[in-house]
Scaffold this active site. Structure first.
Site, PDB file in Angstrom:
ATOM      1  N   HIS B 345      59.908  50.597  48.037  1.00  0.00           N
ATOM      2  CA  HIS B 345      58.650  51.026  47.431  1.00  0.00           C
ATOM      3  C   HIS B 345      58.672  52.505  47.063  1.00  0.00           C
ATOM      4  O   HIS B 345      57.881  52.944  46.241  1.00  0.00           O
ATOM      5  CB  HIS B 345      57.475  50.759  48.384  1.00  0.00           C
ATOM      6  CG  HIS B 345      57.124  49.309  48.478  1.00  0.00           C
ATOM      7  ND1 HIS B 345      57.609  48.489  49.472  1.00  0.00           N
ATOM      8  CD2 HIS B 345      56.360  48.521  47.694  1.00  0.00           C
ATOM      9  CE1 HIS B 345      57.143  47.259  49.293  1.00  0.00           C
ATOM     10  NE2 HIS B 345      56.394  47.248  48.230  1.00  0.00           N
ATOM     11  N   GLY B 346      59.557  53.272  47.653  1.00  0.00           N
ATOM     12  CA  GLY B 346      59.632  54.682  47.303  1.00  0.00           C
ATOM     13  C   GLY B 346      60.395  55.474  48.332  1.00  0.00           C
ATOM     14  O   GLY B 346      60.592  55.030  49.459  1.00  0.00           O
TER      15      GLY B 346
END
Lengths: 346, 513
Positions: B345-346
């Site tokens: 997701h990051g």
């Protein structure tokens, strides 16, 4: 299945058409109060009497210059959140009207000639500039290669809203302007929702009539005082954006062509907002250049004089009503000293 | 381009739909080609250079896939081509998602010195189209893919309804549809279900999810001193925003695919109704869960199993029930998978914590199943069973909520402060970060009631078979959309409301992944 489709489509079209009609005909019912102010000015500007004197400018001029104090022939056409672009539109309309003004009082906050966050959606929503006029603004903005007229760090959406469509993705902006021109309901949904469709009708009508009766004056801010620093305090020097400079010059040229003198007055600010000497010097130099270029353009008084915090009603340095009367009296006195046509003032 | 933008709704969608079916009357391959072309326009709407990146990625993966198919007889060649293909994809992903973040971190800690670092912008949907293609290469390597036509492959990767934020597709479920000329024939049932899904998705996004934006922004911008009530208000608002944003997007993607005659796998099935965390992941971002299970969890679980066998250890169910067996065969693959899912997701500590929290939850859930008390069938009364179920759902939701705080917070410290606020360490009440109380509180209560009791969109449209997946019904109230005048009017009204609210266009939360 066919009946379901028909029912869905008919319901959709019915709701959509009814809302469209409402948006086109009864904007006063849901729009925020500033629309009523704009609308009143746009309406009385159509029937200005002979030998009138008009005030053009931004919100500090709206809240600071009181026509009833300045004189019976004075009308305040300044618009909240407007730039020299809207002033140029007034200049076109006024010089072409059957009763052009004898003189114009111009009052722009210098920092509003450096950047804007409100053009063009407010003006499009209020129907002040036509779609074609917005397109012309975009075309001119593009001539300056896009980098001259927005502050550093401004978002892409903001930048392109002023510069207009520049890439295929910007079709959205062009479309939005088209849809505003056609009163397309989705463009007004947030106002419809905020105003609960009809809830603002009475308050807007009342405000419209008050603004109309006051010849365009209305106050902003209800605080007893404000000592907060305005935008000027964070701005090291003055440099107008080319697009706004272009429109300001266009306005002055139009008035010059019609032999209408223009007098620039600068609204007071509180002590915390008082700009730096570099900023003031750069602004004075800019005004001086305009005075040299346009023989009808004159500056009155000192730029952005400092007044006490008790004179201001909000963070944007809008004068409270008693202080607006005081400033209007000062401006009237200066106008009389200059023997401005359309007087005596005050 | 955004599904909820005027240019999409008024220009792109009508034009691409009409031309698609017009071309399909001549040859379905023309229609397929048209979809690829418009998908490129869709993708590169804001930045034309993105089209080059997407085209290069497709060409590279198609080439590697072709080489893998040709090397069917040579294990060595297949190994090398899969390494090149998947390695290239991961490098691309690493460069755009993590490279600059790592450099920045190194710079911040004085390990590397930079005079001027200019991070590149993350191309939209890069994780999604890269994952889709990695899955394809894995299947080419394993001999599951038998043929690959360039047009079908291009359509498989670019088809605009899934391109930017999923669902992550599997070629086995999509290729037969793309190849089948019947898919390109207009069918009113598909149109009806697709339009209904799209309208409901648009309304969820534009009306419901976006309603919470100001509250969520205010909560997470200054979480330091929030009292108990405002903290809960902000966190619950975010939870609902994420729910309606992502389920709205998933509905719109499935609906759009149906409008073009294709079916996607379901991606969202009332996750807040899950009775345990395992169940939650089978309902939330279902295509990602499937992908992670197939490509991360299973390979590592298989590797552990083989290793145990090689060491002469048992891999039976009984062995899994021992502490050592459980840790190596269940917990290890889970942590590996969920940590990677978190940082997918990051590149940030908050996402890592999010992954770790879910890894812990899942491990506890599996441990409870393996080591906890086993319920005896028929031992509990009907009401006791209901009560236990409500407790399970509440506990699962609470666990998910805590992880969501880390998912959204700017830093772990902010998330911690918000959690403390929710425990009442900064007092009980304070000013709410939202509009009037009489609007916000009924909205929260009403929407949670909808989320927990009403059928979701796929359940509502079950008789139209809107997705490839079979949906487990779990709603308390049973309603189904039927082709009646009343339903038509309701959908028409919803469509008007949704279209009215699109001008304040905001991006979908999952676009940034």
């Amino acid at each position: 299945m066919k009946r379901t489709f028909t029912a869905a489509l008919a319901t959709f079209l019915l709701i959509f058409a009814a809302t469209w009609l409402w948006v086109a005909k009864e904007r006063m019912a849901f729009f925020d109060i500033s629309y009523a102010g704009w609308r009143a000015k746009m309406d009385f500007a159509k029937t200005l009497p002979k030998d009138n004197v008009v005030i053009l400018g931004d919100s500090r001029a709206v809240a600071g210059l009181v026509p009833s104090v300045l004189g019976p022939s004075v009308y305040n056409l300044a618009l909240a959140g407007c730039t020299s672009i809207e002033a140029a539109k007034w200049a076109h309309d006024l010089t072409a009207s059957a009763t052009p003004p004898r003189a114009v009082i111009l009052s722009f906050t210098p920092v509003n000639l450096m950047a804007t966050k409100s053009f063009w959606e407010t003006t499009a929503k209020c129907g002040f500039l036509t779609r074609q006029e917005i397109e012309t603004v975009w075309e001119r903005a593009r001539q300056f290669n896009g980098r001259e007229y927005w502050p550093e760090g401004e978002s892409y959406a903001r930048r392109s809203s002023l510069a207009g469509p520049k890439s295929p993705g910007d079709i959205e902006i062009r479309m939005k302007a088209d849809l505003y021109a056609e009163d397309f309901p989705p463009c007004y949904f947030s106002a419809l929702w905020g105003g609960r469709i009809i809830r603002r009708l009475n308050i807007n009508r009342k405000f419209y009539h008050e603004t109309y009766a006051a010849r365009g004056y209305y106050p902003f801010g209800t605080a007893d005082e404000c000592a907060e620093a305005g935008l000027e305090a964070q701005t090291p020097s003055f440099q107008p954006v080319k697009l706004f400079d272009l429109y300001l010059r266009e306005s002055l040229a139009l008035f010059e062509g019609s032999n209408i003198p223009v007098y620039f007055v600068s609204a007071p600010v509180n002590a915390a907002t008082t700009p730096s000497p570099e900023y003031t010097a750069a602004f004075c130099a800019y005004i001086a250049r305009l005075e040299a270029e346009f023989h009808n353009f004159h500056s009155l008084g000192t730029p952005q004089p400092t007044w006490s915090a008790q004179d201001f009603g909000d963070d944007f340095n809008h004068l409270r009503p008693p202080s607006a009367v005081r400033w209007s009296k000062e401006v009237a006195q200066k106008l009389n000293e200059e023997h401005v046509p359309g007087g005596p003032f005050g | 381009m955004l599904f909820n933008s005027l240019s999409f709704l008024l220009l792109f969608l009508p034009l691409s739909w009409v031309v698609f079916y017009a071309l399909a009357r001549f040859d379905h391959r023309y229609a397929g080609g048209w979809l690829v072309a418009v998908s490129f326009v869709f993708y590169s709407w804001w930045d034309a250079s993105l089209a080059v990146l997407l085209a290069a990625s497709i060409a590279f993966n198609y080439f590697c896939g072709t080489r893998l198919l040709r090397a069917a007889e040579s294990d060595r060649e297949r190994f090398w081509w899969s390494l090149i293909g998947i390695g290239g994809d991961l490098l691309l992903l690493f460069y755009y998602k993590y490279f600059f973040a790592i450099l920045e971190w190194l710079g911040l800690h004085g390990i590397v010195l930079f005079s001027d670092l200019h991070p590149v912008a993350l191309p939209l949907g890069i994780s999604f189209f890269t994952f889709t293609q990695i899955g394809y290469l894995m299947d080419c390597k394993d001999g599951i893919v038998k043929e690959n036509r360039f047009l079908d492959y291009g359509l498989f990767v670019t088809f605009f309804p899934h391109l930017i934020a999923g669902p992550i597709l599997h070629h086995r479920e999509m290729m037969p549809q793309y190849r089948n000329p019947e898919s390109y024939r207009f069918q009113s049932r598909n149109f009806a279900a697709g339009a209904a899904l799209f309208i409901m998705g648009l309304a969820k996004k534009a009306v419901l999810a976006d309603f919470f934006i100001p509250t969520v922004k205010a909560t997470f911008a200054q979480p330091q001193h929030l009292a108990l009530l405002p903290a809960w208000n902000g966190v619950l608002s975010y939870s609902l925003q994420l729910y309606f944003d992502f389920s709205g997007y998933s509905d719109m993607a499935c609906g759009l695919a149906l409008l073009f005659g294709m079916r996607f796998p379901a991606n969202f099935n009332s996750p807040y109704r899950a009775a345990c965390i395992i169940d939650f992941w089978q309902r939330w971002h279902m295509s990602l869960t499937r992908y992670l299970t197939l490509l991360l969890y299973n390979p590592i679980a298989l590797w552990v199993t083989r290793r145990r066998v090689a060491m002469g250890k048992s891999v039976s169910r009984k062995a899994q029930a021992s502490v050592g067996g459980f840790l190596s065969m269940i917990a290890l693959p889970l942590f590996y998978t969920m940590i990677l899912a978190g940082i997918w997701h990051g590149a940030g500590m908050t996402f890592l914590v999010f992954g770790l929290l879910h890894a812990c939850y899942l491990t506890i859930n599996h441990a409870w199943r393996g080591f906890g008390p086993k319920p005896k069938p028929g031992a509990d009364s009907f009401w006791r069973q209901r009560l236990i179920l409500v407790g399970q759902i509440a506990l699962t939701y609470l666990a998910v909520l805590v992880a969501q705080i880390f998912f959204r917070a700017e830093s772990c410290a902010d998330a911690g402060k918000l959690l403390l606020g929710m425990l009442g360490t900064h007092g009980i009440s304070g000013p709410l970060q939202s509009g009037p109380l009489y609007v916000h509180v009924p909205m929260l209560v009403g929407l949670f009631a909808v989320v927990w009791t009403m059928p979701n969109t796929l359940e509502l449209l079950e008789q139209f078979r809107p997705s490839l997946s079979d949906i487990r019904r779990s709603s308390l109230i049973s309603i189904a959309l039927r082709p009646t005048v009343a339903w038509g009017m309701a959908l028409g009204a919803l469509a008007a409301l949704a279209v009215f609210s699109v001008t304040g266009t905001t991006e979908f939360l999952y676009f940034r992944f």
